[in-house]
Design a protein around this motif. Structure first.
Motif, PDB file in Angstrom:
ATOM      1  N   PRO A 265      -0.968   5.964  -4.210  1.00 35.98           N
ATOM      2  CA  PRO A 265      -2.127   6.394  -3.144  1.00 35.98           C
ATOM      3  C   PRO A 265      -1.413   7.378  -2.094  1.00 35.98           C
ATOM      4  N   ASP A 266      -2.183   8.385  -1.774  1.00 38.83           N
ATOM      5  CA  ASP A 266      -1.566   9.525  -0.987  1.00 38.83           C
ATOM      6  C   ASP A 266      -2.838   9.711   0.185  1.00 38.83           C
ATOM      7  N   PRO A 267      -2.624   9.599   1.432  1.00 35.14           N
ATOM      8  CA  PRO A 267      -1.592   9.129   2.122  1.00 35.14           C
ATOM      9  C   PRO A 267      -1.554   7.348   1.729  1.00 35.14           C
ATOM     10  N   PRO A 268      -0.360   6.824   2.036  1.00 36.93           N
ATOM     11  CA  PRO A 268      -0.245   5.252   1.975  1.00 36.93           C
ATOM     12  C   PRO A 268      -1.373   4.538   2.410  1.00 36.93           C
ATOM     13  N   LEU A 269      -1.503   3.310   1.804  1.00 35.48           N
ATOM     14  CA  LEU A 269      -2.554   2.547   2.184  1.00 35.48           C
ATOM     15  C   LEU A 269      -2.323   1.723   3.465  1.00 35.48           C
ATOM     16  N   SER A 270      -3.356   1.523   4.182  1.00 36.49           N
ATOM     17  CA  SER A 270      -3.032   1.051   5.669  1.00 36.49           C
ATOM     18  C   SER A 270      -4.158   0.227   6.140  1.00 36.49           C
ATOM     19  N   VAL A 271      -3.967  -0.734   6.798  1.00 33.81           N
ATOM     20  CA  VAL A 271      -4.867  -1.690   7.486  1.00 33.81           C
ATOM     21  C   VAL A 271      -4.245  -2.214   8.938  1.00 33.81           C
ATOM     22  N   GLY A 272      -5.025  -1.832   9.871  1.00 25.92           N
ATOM     23  CA  GLY A 272      -4.186  -2.336  11.167  1.00 25.92           C
ATOM     24  C   GLY A 272      -2.798  -1.935  11.058  1.00 25.92           C
ATOM     25  N   VAL A 273      -1.855  -2.796  11.460  1.00 23.18           N
ATOM     26  CA  VAL A 273      -0.451  -2.479  11.431  1.00 23.18           C
ATOM     27  C   VAL A 273       0.405  -2.377  10.043  1.00 23.18           C
ATOM     28  N   VAL A 274      -0.355  -2.989   8.985  1.00 21.58           N
ATOM     29  CA  VAL A 274       0.108  -2.998   7.723  1.00 21.58           C
ATOM     30  C   VAL A 274      -0.206  -1.870   7.029  1.00 21.58           C
ATOM     31  N   VAL A 275       1.080  -1.287   6.459  1.00 25.76           N
ATOM     32  CA  VAL A 275       1.056  -0.109   5.470  1.00 25.76           C
ATOM     33  C   VAL A 275       1.690  -0.492   4.345  1.00 25.76           C
ATOM     34  N   LEU A 276       0.972  -0.045   3.104  1.00 25.32           N
ATOM     35  CA  LEU A 276       1.688   0.003   1.844  1.00 25.32           C
ATOM     36  C   LEU A 276       2.123   1.325   1.280  1.00 25.32           C
ATOM     37  N   ARG A 277       3.332   1.330   0.855  1.00 27.20           N
ATOM     38  CA  ARG A 277       3.781   2.501   0.093  1.00 27.20           C
ATOM     39  C   ARG A 277       4.729   2.281  -1.007  1.00 27.20           C
ATOM     40  N   PRO A 278       5.255   3.105  -1.854  1.00 28.74           N
ATOM     41  CA  PRO A 278       5.929   2.683  -2.748  1.00 28.74           C
ATOM     42  C   PRO A 278       7.282   2.512  -2.554  1.00 28.74           C
ATOM     43  N   TRP A 279       7.837   1.623  -2.920  1.00 32.01           N
ATOM     44  CA  TRP A 279       9.412   1.594  -2.531  1.00 32.01           C
ATOM     45  C   TRP A 279      10.218   3.079  -2.460  1.00 32.01           C
ATOM     46  N   ALA A 280      11.245   3.247  -1.761  1.00 30.41           N
ATOM     47  CA  ALA A 280      11.931   4.619  -1.567  1.00 30.41           C
ATOM     48  C   ALA A 280      13.337   4.119  -1.288  1.00 30.41           C
TER      49      ALA A 280
ATOM     50  N   ARG B 198      -2.825  -9.792   4.373  1.00 28.10           N
ATOM     51  CA  ARG B 198      -3.686  -8.279   4.545  1.00 28.10           C
ATOM     52  C   ARG B 198      -3.170  -7.141   3.395  1.00 28.10           C
ATOM     53  N   ALA B 199      -1.691  -7.574   2.930  1.00 29.69           N
ATOM     54  CA  ALA B 199      -1.314  -6.593   2.009  1.00 29.69           C
ATOM     55  C   ALA B 199      -1.968  -6.880   0.818  1.00 29.69           C
ATOM     56  N   VAL B 200      -2.197  -8.320   0.546  1.00 28.18           N
ATOM     57  CA  VAL B 200      -2.693  -8.597  -0.681  1.00 28.18           C
ATOM     58  C   VAL B 200      -4.230  -7.970  -0.747  1.00 28.18           C
ATOM     59  N   LEU B 201      -4.873  -8.246   0.273  1.00 26.82           N
ATOM     60  CA  LEU B 201      -6.118  -7.632   0.134  1.00 26.82           C
ATOM     61  C   LEU B 201      -6.305  -6.099   0.147  1.00 26.82           C
ATOM     62  N   LEU B 202      -5.390  -5.361   0.779  1.00 26.24           N
ATOM     63  CA  LEU B 202      -5.330  -3.909   0.572  1.00 26.24           C
ATOM     64  C   LEU B 202      -5.052  -3.495  -1.015  1.00 26.24           C
ATOM     65  N   THR B 203      -4.209  -4.301  -1.295  1.00 24.26           N
ATOM     66  CA  THR B 203      -3.708  -4.024  -2.644  1.00 24.26           C
ATOM     67  C   THR B 203      -4.778  -4.310  -3.657  1.00 24.26           C
ATOM     68  N   ALA B 204      -5.534  -5.272  -3.533  1.00 26.52           N
ATOM     69  CA  ALA B 204      -6.704  -5.592  -4.137  1.00 26.52           C
ATOM     70  C   ALA B 204      -7.749  -4.662  -4.448  1.00 26.52           C
ATOM     71  N   LEU B 205      -8.270  -4.171  -3.046  1.00 29.72           N
ATOM     72  CA  LEU B 205      -8.980  -3.227  -2.847  1.00 29.72           C
ATOM     73  C   LEU B 205      -8.499  -1.869  -3.636  1.00 29.72           C
ATOM     74  N   TRP B 206      -7.482  -1.334  -3.566  1.00 33.02           N
ATOM     75  CA  TRP B 206      -6.948  -0.266  -3.976  1.00 33.02           C
ATOM     76  C   TRP B 206      -6.877  -0.536  -5.540  1.00 33.02           C
TER      77      TRP B 206
END
Length: 183
Positions: free
Chosen positions: A6-21, A115-123
């Motif tokens: 995903p570009d930009p990273p996924l986000s909901v509120g204060v939670v952001v998901l991005r690949p490990w770096a 929140r991360a699980v929900l965001l990942t599921a939606l993606w």
């Protein structure tokens, strides 16, 4: 399925998901090394967990993104790594993924992982996933709570699924699933 970073990273509120770096090495070591909960429930994560293990994970996760076998996200809250969440694509042809997650000890219970699980599921559903499953040891109350709060349906018990040497017993997994349109 069309699984893309995903570009930009996924986000909901204060939670952001991005690949490990590479910049996550120190945060991974601080979160995982010696954590008794991660050590007990995620027995495939090496202990002790030091810089070489963190670097190996980051490289492996990049490879999984490239070859389409898994999608591993760093979970950030307020700009710092607080956990991990990802999907192993166990049957891409049929659109089936298996989701997993963990949280840093000092942030457990704050809802970041749910929140991360929900965001990942939606993606995942946007990528064409038709079934997202989740397995958690029947005695891992915190993980079971995340699955339930994220809206996954309990399907049953996968008995004696594998041996966990750290727990000294075979694990019984509670199996959950989530389908498109259920969130």
């Amino acid at each position: 399925m069309n699984v893309v970073v995903p570009d930009p990273p996924l986000s909901v509120g204060v939670v952001v998901l991005r690949p490990w770096a590479e910049e996550d090495v120190d945060a991974l070591v601080a979160a995982i090394d010696g954590d008794p909960e991660i050590s007990a429930w995620l027995e495939l994560i090496p202990q002790p967990y030091r810089e070489p293990e963190a670097k190996a994970w980051i490289a492996a996760s990049a490879g999984m993104w490239r070859d389409g076998t898994a999608s591993a996200f760093a979970v950030l809250a307020d700009g710092e790594v607080v956990g991990g969440c990802g999907v192993n694509w166990i049957d891409r042809e049929q659109g089936v993924g298996d989701i997993g997650y963990w949280a840093r000890a000092d942030v457990r219970g704050r809802g970041y992982v749910t929140r991360a699980v929900l965001l990942t599921a939606l993606w995942a559903f946007e990528c064409g996933c038709e079934r997202l499953q989740l397995r958690a040891d029947s005695e891992n109350a915190d993980s079971l709570r995340v699955a339930e709060r994220a809206g996954f349906s309990r399907e049953g018990i996968q008995r004696s699924a594998r041996y966990n040497p750290r727990l000294g017993r075979r694990m019984n997994f509670v199996v959950f699933s989530l389908l498109p349109g259920e969130i």
